[in-house]
Scaffold this motif. Structure first.
Motif, PDB file in Angstrom:
ATOM      1  N   GLU A 127       0.831  -1.212   0.000  1.00 17.22           N
ATOM      2  CA  GLU A 127       0.000   0.000   0.000  1.00 17.22           C
ATOM      3  C   GLU A 127       0.861   1.256   0.000  1.00 17.22           C
ATOM      4  O   GLU A 127       0.586   2.221  -0.726  1.00 17.22           O
ATOM      5  N   LEU A 128       1.913   1.254   0.807  1.00 18.32           N
ATOM      6  CA  LEU A 128       2.797   2.416   0.861  1.00 18.32           C
ATOM      7  C   LEU A 128       3.524   2.606  -0.468  1.00 18.32           C
ATOM      8  O   LEU A 128       3.644   3.741  -0.963  1.00 18.32           O
ATOM      9  N   GLU A 130       2.538   1.716  -3.438  1.00 14.13           N
ATOM     10  CA  GLU A 130       1.573   2.247  -4.411  1.00 14.13           C
ATOM     11  C   GLU A 130       1.340   3.737  -4.196  1.00 14.13           C
ATOM     12  O   GLU A 130       1.223   4.500  -5.159  1.00 14.13           O
ATOM     13  N   LYS A 131       1.279   4.145  -2.933  1.00 13.28           N
ATOM     14  CA  LYS A 131       1.074   5.567  -2.621  1.00 13.28           C
ATOM     15  C   LYS A 131       2.282   6.397  -3.067  1.00 13.28           C
ATOM     16  O   LYS A 131       2.120   7.497  -3.618  1.00 13.28           O
ATOM     17  N   LEU A 132       3.483   5.886  -2.847  1.00 18.25           N
ATOM     18  CA  LEU A 132       4.684   6.604  -3.270  1.00 18.25           C
ATOM     19  C   LEU A 132       4.722   6.751  -4.788  1.00 18.25           C
ATOM     20  O   LEU A 132       5.111   7.802  -5.315  1.00 18.25           O
ATOM     21  N   ALA A 134       2.049   6.793  -6.803  1.00 22.96           N
ATOM     22  CA  ALA A 134       1.012   7.763  -7.172  1.00 22.96           C
ATOM     23  C   ALA A 134       1.428   9.186  -6.815  1.00 22.96           C
ATOM     24  O   ALA A 134       1.191  10.125  -7.595  1.00 22.96           O
ATOM     25  N   ASP A 135       2.063   9.371  -5.646  1.00 21.17           N
ATOM     26  CA  ASP A 135       2.471  10.717  -5.226  1.00 21.17           C
ATOM     27  C   ASP A 135       3.511  11.305  -6.168  1.00 21.17           C
ATOM     28  O   ASP A 135       3.469  12.507  -6.478  1.00 21.17           O
ATOM     29  N   THR A 304      -7.035   7.657 -10.147  1.00 18.19           N
ATOM     30  CA  THR A 304      -5.909   8.009  -9.277  1.00 18.19           C
ATOM     31  C   THR A 304      -5.408   9.415  -9.552  1.00 18.19           C
ATOM     32  O   THR A 304      -5.110  10.180  -8.625  1.00 18.19           O
TER      33      THR A 304
END
Length: 444
Positions: A127-128, A130-132, A134-135, A304
């Motif tokens: 999850e982290l 994927e967030k990195l 996307a960010d 996203t």
């Protein structure tokens, strides 16, 4: 013939020989052992710029409370990032390098790590990661460095950790489950005399192993049911072979690989930006083909980043009529290969003419792919969509070292983040992401 001694071999030659018994005092720091322009320094700067707050919130060691300090998550993150950059995927290998390689020692800075901690860290933070991902894309979009006007999607099959011999049929799985449950009952019903002969740690390990085996068997049975459901949905001819599921990695499915053989694998999907070749979307599943994979990835990218691509490049395996209809309704033009083109040409038919039953979107798709302009756009697909596949392969993504689609996604995301880091560096985007204009001077 007797080999002459070392002294005889040297003869009268004067040489500087190694001296290993001389006692001396040397003063140096780890920082002095790493060149000022080595790429590890830029990697560390990049890792420091990332928001790893979720990793710190999990740490139970807090100021003012008793307990041992935890390993800083940024160290573990940088170790895996640099190891993936160097094509190393073994946790044991990384742990070994932290004891004798100056660059890995520099990352640790005297903090010791073991392979268990490294292995867990790699697979438990999808999850982290994927967030990195996307960010970083969102930051580039906000700075108008990328547009996502053109997206290319392609898939590749990566060998699963399980072996071909681990697959069992439904009747065999039922027998194995019954045997495993009987064994677990035997462990629970041991007499005091039998239990006294075995340490408590070993007893707990035996019970844990038996429970895990039962869980894997049940997961394999559930996967068999899913495979049967897919067969019914496709309404295809029943296969003569008996469906089987893996005992060690229940989610893995036998797939046809690039060399024509069939092996346990996962289907990895990449979506890349057409201008920069930066990966903007990734997924891992056990679907045996690319059919039906286009629309979910497209919707994921749109939701996203809040951007609607104008062009979407795919090969013939993705061109599903319903997917094309949905994307056309959203304003995205699909560029792909029509099915059976070569056969229709050989029969003297024009594959780009509308066919009975075609929707309006499908008719536009056929007409579009018959134009020279569309063919010119489609020629960009290999360099866009297949670029991350080759980059990940070159860095060792041939077989997963973890089991389960979620953990496989985590390992894939490490490769994606490294791929994008290299693209950021080549395109000059790193200063914008790190926030230090002097970072462009660092070599890697």
């Amino acid at each position: 013939m007797k080999t002459p001694s070392n002294a005889q071999q040297r003869g009268q030659a004067r040489t500087n020989r190694p001296e290993r018994t001389q006692v001396e005092m040397q003063f140096f720091s780890l920082d002095q052992l790493v060149a000022s322009d080595h790429r590890i320094r830029l990697v560390w700067q990049y890792c420091e710029s990332l928001d790893l707050s979720p990793l710190y919130t999990r740490i139970q060691s807090r100021q003012g409370k008793a307990g041992r300090n935890s390993i800083d998550p940024r160290i573990l993150f940088a170790l895996w990032f640099y190891a993936t950059l160097e094509g190393i995927s073994s946790a044991r290998r990384v742990a070994e390098l932290t004891t004798r390689d100056f660059h890995y020692m520099w990352i640790c800075g005297k903090v010791s790590v073991n392979y268990h901690t490294l292995s867990d860290f790699r697979s438990e933070n999808s999850e982290l990661l994927e967030k990195l991902l996307a960010d970083s894309i969102a930051a580039l979009l906000n700075q108008k460095l990328i547009t996502l006007e053109t997206i290319g999607q392609d898939g590749m099959r990566v060998r699963a950790s399980s072996g071909s011999g681990s697959f069992r049929s439904a009747p065999t799985l039922q027998r194995l489950q019954a045997a495993a449950e009987d064994y677990l009952n035997e462990l629970s019903e041991r007499t005091e005399e039998e239990a006294a002969k075995i340490s408590k740690a070993k007893q707990a390990a035996q019970q844990r192993a038996a429970k895990e085996r039962i869980e894997r068997i049940k997961a394999a049975q559930e996967n068999l049911e899913e495979l049967e459901r897919r067969r019914k949905e496709k309404r295809s001819r029943k296969s003569k072979s008996t469906p089987r599921a893996s005992m060690t990695d229940p989610e893995a499915v036998r797939m046809k690989m690039a060399d024509g053989g069939f092996r346990p694998a996962y289907n990895v999907q990449f979506a890349s930006d057409g201008e920069t070749r930066i990966v903007v979307g990734v997924s891992v599943d056990n679907q045996g083909s690319d059919q039906g994979q286009m629309l979910p990835m497209y919707q994921s990218v749109c939701s996203t980043f809040g951007v609607m691509p104008g062009k979407y490049l795919v090969d013939g395996g993705f061109t599903k009529a319903t997917d094309i209809d949905s994307m056309d309704a959203s304003g995205t033009a699909v560029y792909g290969v029509l099915k059976g083109v070569q056969k229709q040409i050989e029969e003297g038919k024009d594959p780009h003419l509308p066919k009975p039953g075609d929707s309006a979107a499908m008719k536009r798709f056929r007409e579009r792919m018959g134009t020279a302009g569309a063919q010119k756009i489609y020629k960009q697909r290999p360099s866009v969509a297949e670029f991350p596949n080759a980059e990940c392969r070159n860095r060792g993504l041939h077989q997963y070292r973890v089991r389960g689609s979620k953990k496989a996604l985590s390992q894939t995301l490490w490769h994606v983040l490294v791929n994008n880091y290299n693209r950021f560096k080549c395109l000059g985007f790193l200063p914008n992401l790190i926030g230090d204009p002097c970072v462009v001077a660092a070599k890697s």
